[in-house]
Structures are given as C-alpha cells and as structure tokens.
Design a protein around this motif. Structure first.
Motif, mmCIF file in Angstrom:
data_model
loop_
_atom_site.group_PDB
_atom_site.id
_atom_site.type_symbol
_atom_site.label_atom_id
_atom_site.label_comp_id
_atom_site.label_asym_id
_atom_site.label_seq_id
_atom_site.Cartn_x
_atom_site.Cartn_y
_atom_site.Cartn_z
ATOM 1 N N VAL A 120 -6.829 2.267 0.527
ATOM 2 C CA VAL A 120 -6.516 0.777 0.998
ATOM 3 C C VAL A 120 -6.963 -0.099 2.354
ATOM 4 O O VAL A 120 -7.436 -1.186 2.032
ATOM 5 C CB VAL A 120 -4.505 0.849 1.575
ATOM 6 N N HIS A 146 -0.886 6.357 6.172
ATOM 7 C CA HIS A 146 -1.040 6.241 4.436
ATOM 8 C C HIS A 146 0.558 5.069 4.005
ATOM 9 O O HIS A 146 0.942 4.652 3.437
ATOM 10 C CB HIS A 146 -0.422 6.969 3.428
ATOM 11 N N GLY A 147 0.941 4.396 5.547
ATOM 12 C CA GLY A 147 2.277 3.480 4.950
ATOM 13 C C GLY A 147 3.618 4.297 5.700
ATOM 14 O O GLY A 147 3.873 5.029 5.722
ATOM 15 N N GLY A 168 0.842 -1.490 0.198
ATOM 16 C CA GLY A 168 -0.163 0.401 0.287
ATOM 17 C C GLY A 168 0.870 1.136 -0.049
ATOM 18 O O GLY A 168 0.196 2.319 -0.504
ATOM 19 N N ASP A 198 -6.824 7.167 -0.302
ATOM 20 C CA ASP A 198 -6.221 5.903 0.258
ATOM 21 C C ASP A 198 -7.426 4.839 0.419
ATOM 22 O O ASP A 198 -8.225 5.312 1.254
ATOM 23 C CB ASP A 198 -5.503 6.840 1.255
HETATM 24 C C1 LIG Z 1 -4.696 3.495 4.886
HETATM 25 C C2 LIG Z 1 -3.703 2.534 4.444
HETATM 26 N N1 LIG Z 1 -3.092 3.124 3.633
HETATM 27 C C3 LIG Z 1 -1.827 2.275 3.255
HETATM 28 C C4 LIG Z 1 -1.042 1.472 4.246
HETATM 29 C C5 LIG Z 1 -0.242 0.495 4.249
HETATM 30 O O1 LIG Z 1 -0.087 -0.474 2.933
HETATM 31 P P1 LIG Z 1 1.047 -1.338 3.512
HETATM 32 O O2 LIG Z 1 0.762 -1.707 4.419
HETATM 33 O O3 LIG Z 1 0.649 -2.569 2.260
HETATM 34 O O4 LIG Z 1 2.281 -0.703 2.793
HETATM 35 C C6 LIG Z 1 -2.133 0.964 4.918
HETATM 36 C C7 LIG Z 1 -2.113 -0.068 5.727
HETATM 37 O O5 LIG Z 1 -2.064 0.067 6.589
HETATM 38 C C8 LIG Z 1 -3.628 1.634 4.962
HETATM 39 O O6 LIG Z 1 -4.186 1.194 6.344
#
Ligand SMILES: Cc1ncc(COP(=O)(O)O)c(C=O)c1O
Length: 409
Positions: free
Chosen positions: A237, A152-153, A124, A235
């Motif tokens: 995710v 966001h990661g 993500g 976002d």
């Molecule tokens: C809203 C959001 N964005 C991005 C991510 C990052 O994802 P990743 O852990 O696959 O890098 C997450 C992970 O929990 C998330 O909850």
C-alpha cells in the motif's frame, strides 16, 4: 495553485476548529495543537500544498504514505477523471466491466503476470482483508503471521493483523493472529507451521519506521512458506507503484509472493480504488463455480476509479520513470550524508532516523519552518517518514535539498 471558493467553507481557522471539535474529532485537533501544528490542506498543486489559514506553503514529503506520489491534483489524472465524469459512474459491481478488466490486466503485467487475478476494493484495509480471506479459503487454515509494529489498516482482518494498541478497546482479537519481530528469521521460522494460512508483511514496514529488510529475509520467508504450505502476502500500500524505484518493493527481493496489496497512490488521490493481486490458486475461493459472489464490494473497482488508476499506470509506466526514482534517491542520499540522522532508504521511500522521539519532533519543526512537510512513523517516532513526490523536478529536488540543509544548519 488550484483552489476555488468551495475549498474552504470557513473564513477563519477558529470557526473551522469550533465545528470540527464539536462534530468530528476534538482530540485529533488537540493532538496537532499540542505538537504545535496547525494544518488545514488549502490550495494544492504538484509537490506543494498550502495551509489554508496561515497560507504557509510546504513541499509534501509525506504524501499521505504515497497517495500523492504523482503530486497533488496531478493534471493528467484529474483530466482523465473529469473527462469521464458524466459518461461513467461507478458502474455495476456485479457485471463484467471493460474498465475493470483492462486495469486488472495492466496491474497483472507489472508483475509479469505471476499474479493474474485482481480483486478491487475501496480502502487498503479492505484489500488486505481480501488477501487474508483468499489465503484462509485456499489453504483451509486460519493462522496468520504478521510483524509487531506493522500496519495493515483498521478493518476486520487487517486490524487483527496489526498493532495491539489499535484493537484493545474493541474486545479480544480474532483467533489465529500471531505477531513476531521484524527481521527476526528465527522467530518467523518458529511460528510458521502446518496451521499457517499466510504470512503478511509490508515490503518495508512504514509505520515501524521503515527498517530495511536484511538481505535474504524475504527469500527465506518465501521458502519457509512454500515448504510449509503457507501463502506469502505482501502489503505494498505504501511501497508499491514506483515508490522504491521498481513497480513493487518486493521486486528488490527477487521473491514472487502469492498476493500483492496496493492502494493509496493507485487513485492518484483523486478517486478511491485499491486492488489485491492474487495467484489463480488463491483467487479460486473468491470466484468459485459454486459461489462467484462470495466477495462483493459495491464501490470496489468503481469505473471512475479505474480511469484514475489507469492514468497512474500510464505515468509510472513511462520509459525512464522508475529509473529516475532511483537516481533521485542517490541524489538525496548524497545530499543528506552530512545531516544528523540515519537515512533509511529504498528509492524515494525514505526514513530519517534520529536518536529520540523528542529529537525527531524538534527536527520536524525545523524542517517545517523551511517549508517541507514530513511526519513521524506511528510506531517509531524517532523516524520521520520522508516520501517526496515521485514527479519532483530536478530544480524542485535542488530546492528541497537546500531547505533540508538549512533546517539543520
Ligand atoms: C501499509 C499499509 N497497509 C494498509 C493500509 C490501510 O489503508 P487504508 O487506510 O486505505 O485502509 C495502510 C494505510 O496507511 C498502510 O500504510
């Protein structure tokens, strides 16, 4: 439940803990022990997983933020990947690929082809980085606005857009990143200017404790971005792929963003794959005539991952699937009405808000005693993130409600 001899290489938890402490993460282990949690994912199937050593069973209502929205080891996703193994591998990330083309086209159609270009990734964070790169490159601006307590990661640009506590030990933040409080339109209006490349927001900020956006909040930000030449990056995710009862959480807001970021559940928890959906205009900078290889990810859009993701889209796209998420949500809302927490809810993206961290932790332990797993939001520990698998049956939902009611009896 599934589970063969290869699933647990250690006979006891103590043996595992010794090796984990020495070679992986002693303080993560200690953290869970302080919380009174000993969790090792053992056998798992559908809505359930089992702790490998205590053999206690839990309904997974955390789902790793939506990774297991279709349940553990979803048989359709597992079968599709198993059938493809031996015939497909990751493919070549430079060449054209039918798997990637088909998945991209199907993802685009979930938003009526408003975001027709898709860049694949593995995590993500990587997918967020892609969106920020595209925003910067396509506007020739650098400022990125995000919200305090959002997440966001942990990769380069996504880390820069997130919470300060995750960045501080690693040196000064990258220039150009600014944060404002969530649901504060005045703060947003004050900060978006003619240097702003993009505003990036989760459709509902999960780590912040799932505060539901005020009516009109996103529409006003969309307008501000359009008026001032900035991009709006959403976002999804955690909120995407049916979790809120629509394909994308932002579809509740009647807003068309310039980018959607998806991950977690896109793989069904079977093979990592993430995607950034972009407008043509945003994408041009990542695939220009001059340099179509300016953005590369070797495993991004691996063909096996595409097989997993296409099966996820098949399942979520079945007639009635999204409507059922909505009706289950109503059912939980009704059942939880008399329970002692504020319910934050959009579809099956739910947060149970208590009056203090301690109260939430106490509730978590009682909920877990009833065989239900959920978890506190990282940036507001008064809130338990409660994300039941979307494939939960009516009987399983009744059982879950019964367990939750008993937890607070
Ligand atoms: C809203 C959001 N964005 C991005 C991510 C990052 O994802 P990743 O852990 O696959 O890098 C997450 C992970 O929990 C998330 O909850």
């Amino acid at each position: 439940m599934s589970g063969g001899p290869q699933t647990q290489p250690f006979d006891t938890f103590d043996e595992l803990a010794d090796v984990f402490r020495e070679h992986v993460a002693p303080n993560k282990l200690a953290y869970y022990q302080r919380m009174g949690l000993q969790m090792v994912m053992g056998e798992r199937e559908g809505i359930w997983f089992e702790d490998a050593y205590t053999r206690l069973r839990f309904i997974n209502c955390h789902c790793n933020g939506g990774v297991f929205s279709l349940g553990h080891c979803n048989p359709r996703v597992t079968r599709a990947v198993a059938d493809a193994l031996g015939e497909l591998d990751i493919g070549n990330h430079h060449f054209p690929s039918g798997q990637r083309a088909q998945l991209a086209s199907r993802l685009s159609s979930t938003f009526d082809d408003a975001l027709p270009r898709v860049v694949f990734g593995v995590s993500g964070g990587e997918a967020v980085d892609v969106a920020i790169k595209a925003a910067r490159g396509s506007t020739n601006r650098t400022k990125i606005v995000s919200v305090e307590g959002g997440y966001h990661g942990h990769t380069g640009l996504s880390l820069a857009a997130g919470d300060a506590s995750f960045r501080e030990p690693f040196g000064p933040n990258l220039p150009g990143f600014v944060q404002v409080p969530f649901n504060d339109l005045g703060a947003m209006e004050a900060v978006i200017d003619d240097q702003t490349a993009a505003v990036i927001l989760e459709a509902i900020p999960a780590t912040l404790g799932m505060p539901i956006p005020d009516p009109g909040y996103f529409a006003a930000i969309r307008q501000l971005c359009s008026d001032r030449g900035a991009r709006l990056l959403i976002d999804e995710v955690q909120t995407g792929l049916g979790r809120t009862g629509r394909w994308w959480g932002i579809q509740h807001e009647d807003v068309i963003p310039d980018a959607i970021i998806t991950g977690k559940g896109l793989s069904g928890g079977i093979y990592p794959i993430t995607a950034t959906l972009l407008t043509r205009e945003m994408h041009t900078v990542l695939d220009s005539e001059a340099n179509p290889f300016i953005h590369i990810s070797t495993y991004g859009g691996a063909e096996l991952g595409c097989v997993a993701a296409q099966t996820v889209l098949d399942i979520v796209g079945q007639p009635g699937f999204l409507e059922r998420v909505g009706s289950l949500s109503e059912r939980f809302a009704e059942a939880f009405e008399s329970l002692p927490f504020e319910l934050r809810r959009r579809g099956l993206f739910m947060g149970l808000r208590f009056s203090s961290d301690i109260e939430a932790l106490g509730a978590l332990l009682r909920i877990m005693q009833q065989g239900v797993f959920c978890f506190p939001a990282g940036n507001d520990r008064r809130v338990l993130q409660f994300l039941p698998p979307l494939i939960i049956s009516d009987d399983e939902a009744a059982d879950l409600i019964d367990r939750m009611t008993k937890a607070f009896a």
